[in-house]
Design an enzyme around this catalytic site. Structure first.
Site, PDB file in Angstrom:
ATOM      1  N   ASP A 127       1.235  -0.894  -0.475  1.00 42.77           N
ATOM      2  CA  ASP A 127      -0.558  -0.110  -0.263  1.00 42.77           C
ATOM      3  C   ASP A 127       0.377   0.989  -0.098  1.00 42.77           C
ATOM      4  O   ASP A 127       1.693   1.349   0.568  1.00 42.77           O
ATOM      5  CB  ASP A 127      -0.998   0.388   1.590  1.00 42.77           C
ATOM      6  N   HIS A 134      -3.678  14.264  -0.371  1.00 42.48           N
ATOM      7  CA  HIS A 134      -4.496  13.183   1.527  1.00 42.48           C
ATOM      8  C   HIS A 134      -3.235  13.400   2.363  1.00 42.48           C
ATOM      9  O   HIS A 134      -3.498  13.298   3.184  1.00 42.48           O
ATOM     10  CB  HIS A 134      -4.579  12.083   1.209  1.00 42.48           C
ATOM     11  N   GLU A 200     -10.803   4.533   2.472  1.00 42.28           N
ATOM     12  CA  GLU A 200      -9.445   4.700   2.845  1.00 42.28           C
ATOM     13  C   GLU A 200     -10.374   5.190   1.062  1.00 42.28           C
ATOM     14  O   GLU A 200      -9.930   3.219   0.910  1.00 42.28           O
ATOM     15  CB  GLU A 200      -8.494   4.699   2.665  1.00 42.28           C
ATOM     16  N   GLU A 202      -8.841   3.876  -2.035  1.00 42.25           N
ATOM     17  CA  GLU A 202      -8.042   3.717  -2.586  1.00 42.25           C
ATOM     18  C   GLU A 202      -8.456   3.170  -4.257  1.00 42.25           C
ATOM     19  O   GLU A 202      -9.618   3.163  -4.852  1.00 42.25           O
ATOM     20  CB  GLU A 202      -6.957   2.679  -2.149  1.00 42.25           C
ATOM     21  N   ASP A 234      -9.094   0.287   1.637  1.00 40.11           N
ATOM     22  CA  ASP A 234      -8.427  -0.021   2.867  1.00 40.11           C
ATOM     23  C   ASP A 234      -8.731  -0.036   3.920  1.00 40.11           C
ATOM     24  O   ASP A 234      -8.486   1.761   4.371  1.00 40.11           O
ATOM     25  CB  ASP A 234      -6.890   0.434   2.629  1.00 40.11           C
ATOM     26  N   ARG A 238      -8.064   4.204  13.368  1.00 44.35           N
ATOM     27  CA  ARG A 238      -7.615   5.479  13.333  1.00 44.35           C
ATOM     28  C   ARG A 238      -6.996   5.354  14.674  1.00 44.35           C
ATOM     29  O   ARG A 238      -5.749   6.342  14.369  1.00 44.35           O
ATOM     30  CB  ARG A 238      -8.217   6.241  13.108  1.00 44.35           C
ATOM     31  N   GLN A 241      -3.957   3.069  15.492  1.00 42.45           N
ATOM     32  CA  GLN A 241      -2.738   3.755  14.648  1.00 42.45           C
ATOM     33  C   GLN A 241      -2.275   4.765  14.997  1.00 42.45           C
ATOM     34  O   GLN A 241      -0.629   4.934  14.909  1.00 42.45           O
ATOM     35  CB  GLN A 241      -3.486   3.592  13.161  1.00 42.45           C
ATOM     36  N   LYS A 254      -4.370  -1.971  10.240  1.00 41.11           N
ATOM     37  CA  LYS A 254      -4.557  -1.658   8.438  1.00 41.11           C
ATOM     38  C   LYS A 254      -4.967  -3.441   8.049  1.00 41.11           C
ATOM     39  O   LYS A 254      -5.458  -3.561   7.101  1.00 41.11           O
ATOM     40  CB  LYS A 254      -3.597  -1.731   7.818  1.00 41.11           C
ATOM     41  N   THR A 258      -8.981  -5.116   3.736  1.00 38.85           N
ATOM     42  CA  THR A 258      -8.772  -4.269   2.740  1.00 38.85           C
ATOM     43  C   THR A 258      -9.736  -5.047   1.471  1.00 38.85           C
ATOM     44  O   THR A 258      -9.653  -5.978   1.474  1.00 38.85           O
ATOM     45  CB  THR A 258      -7.431  -4.955   2.006  1.00 38.85           C
ATOM     46  N   GLU A 365     -10.168  12.846   6.676  1.00 43.38           N
ATOM     47  CA  GLU A 365      -9.905  14.227   6.637  1.00 43.38           C
ATOM     48  C   GLU A 365     -11.660  14.882   6.133  1.00 43.38           C
ATOM     49  O   GLU A 365     -11.668  16.038   6.142  1.00 43.38           O
ATOM     50  CB  GLU A 365      -8.996  13.746   4.462  1.00 43.38           C
TER      51      GLU A 365
END
Length: 418
Positions: A127, A134, A200, A202, A234, A238, A241, A254, A258, A365
């Site tokens: 990844d 971002h 996420e 992607e 993905d 948070r 993380q 993570k 996925t 975000e």
């Protein structure tokens, strides 16, 4: 180019696309390989058994398999020959399949009558962190505007090795993970279900033949390694993380899931939509310097539907062409040390965000780390994902009267295990 099969202009799967996937008929039978055409799946194992791929040099049992890996390994010349043959067989003026009722009834199956499976046996998953918008947004939140990008970010594509075993196909439910977290006001970490579960947006691409260990892939050859592209969600915890990522980076936050879309769109199908990517300053080192336009105009959207909502609400609308680092650059950098990529390996872009708020590809975000809740149409708010939320991502290139689409990647959040 038109097919004898009627395809609606809004369909993601016209004859100009022909994405590959692995399916199993609901009526029973083995998993095998097909391509999407309109509302149908063309069973390539039937086409292969009829000897129609011999001109393309396919002599072995490539398509009667439960993964695309063997076909991926054949390389770009074989992919092009098969794609050319398929477009001929499906064209409106070609009688071979069109006028053979027996062959047609065996080879064409309604998509409603099949189960779509993971398209490849994924050996390794990498990844990246290739969107400047971002990376800037995340850096601003955590380090301030003056230190948003780390000093190395504009010099090399940042990435990490992910967990291939937990890559799942669209429609698979995602269980809320548990882990260690350290709330800002706590003196010590706590354990429990993640409270800051995120998505996420992607895109990913599957590797074809790969390279020998010790032999890097030159940037001029990198796109020949790309079998095709998929949508990627993905999922990220948070709060887990934030506690674990220093000093080595993402791990359990993570690795729990996925999600990818089931149809793999050939890179060749995207050629009419090739565009220049963002201007890169400073100029990358020689091994990362692009020799051609290396991005694609792919529209991307995300929809959220809570348990209380009757219809899903669009929360993100962005574009693949915002990515700062191209797919070719990411492949070249990945292998520059001699790291060997193998057929079926999955590489992903990292979150794709644009300059506008509605173009941000993650809830981190969109809600600006929880300080700006997202207002839903039914009066609910979202900062992070709640149990029961259904996320749907989609993407397509808009042509003149047709679309090259990726279908959808969906996933519903289930409560954490007791």
């Amino acid at each position: 180019m038109k097919s004898f099969i009627q395809v609606d202009p809004s369909s993601h799967f016209p004859i100009q696309n022909l994405p590959y996937g692995v399916f199993r008929p609901l009526s029973g039978g083995n998993a095998r390989i097909g391509v999407a055409i309109g509302d149908y799946v063309l069973d390539l194992s039937v086409i292969e058994a009829a000897g129609l791929f011999k001109e393309a040099g396919i002599q072995t049992d490539i398509f009667n398999q439960p993964t695309l890996n063997a076909f991926m390994e054949l390389g770009s010349n074989a992919w092009k020959k098969v794609r050319t043959k398929l477009q001929l067989l499906l064209s409106e003026d070609e009688p071979t399949l069109r006028d053979d009722e027996t062959l047609r009834s065996q080879a064409l199956i309604s998509q409603n009558d099949v189960e779509l499976l993971l398209p490849a046996q994924i050996g390794d998953y990498t990844d990246f962190y290739a969107s400047k918008e971002h990376a800037t947004n995340v850096g601003t939140m955590f380090r301030g505007k003056e230190n948003a990008l780390m000093p190395n970010w504009t010099h090399l594509p940042i990435g990490y090795h992910g967990r291939a075993s937990s890559v799942v196909v669209s429609g698979t439910d995602v269980r809320r993970p548990k882990g260690q977290m350290k709330p800002p006001t706590a003196d010590a970490p706590i354990f429990g279900p993640s409270k800051q579960l995120d998505m996420e947006l992607e895109m990913g691409w599957f590797i074809g033949p790969g390279n020998e260990q010790g032999k890097p892939i030159a940037i001029t050859d990198a796109e020949d390694q790309i079998f095709g592209l998929v949508l990627v969600n993905d999922w990220s915890a948070r709060d887990i993380q934030a506690w674990e990522y220093q000093p080595l980076g993402p791990f359990l936050a993570k690795s729990f899931a996925t999600s990818i879309s089931p149809w793999v769109v050939p890179l060749e199908a995207l050629e009419p939509f090739r565009v220049q990517g963002p201007k890169q300053e400073p100029t990358p080192l020689t091994y990362l310097q692009k020799n051609r336009a290396s991005s694609f105009n792919i529209n991307l959207e995300v929809y959220l539907k809570s348990q209380e909502m009757e219809t899903a609400q669009k929360i993100v609308s962005t574009n693949f062409n915002y990515l700062y680092w191209s797919m070719a650059q990411q492949i070249s950098h990945h292998t520059i040390t001699g790291c060997n990529l193998r057929p079926g390996d999955l590489l992903a872009s990292g979150t794709i965000s644009g300059p506008k708020k509605e173009e941000r590809g993650s809830l981190l975000e969109l809600s600006w780390r929880g300080t700006e809740p997202i207002e839903m149409n039914n009066g609910e708010q979202r900062v992070w994902l709640e149990d029961g939320d259904l996320l749907t991502m989609t993407g397509w290139c808009q042509g003149d009267g047709y679309r090259i689409g990726f279908g959808e990647v969906t996933g519903r959040i289930l409560p954490a295990y007791d």
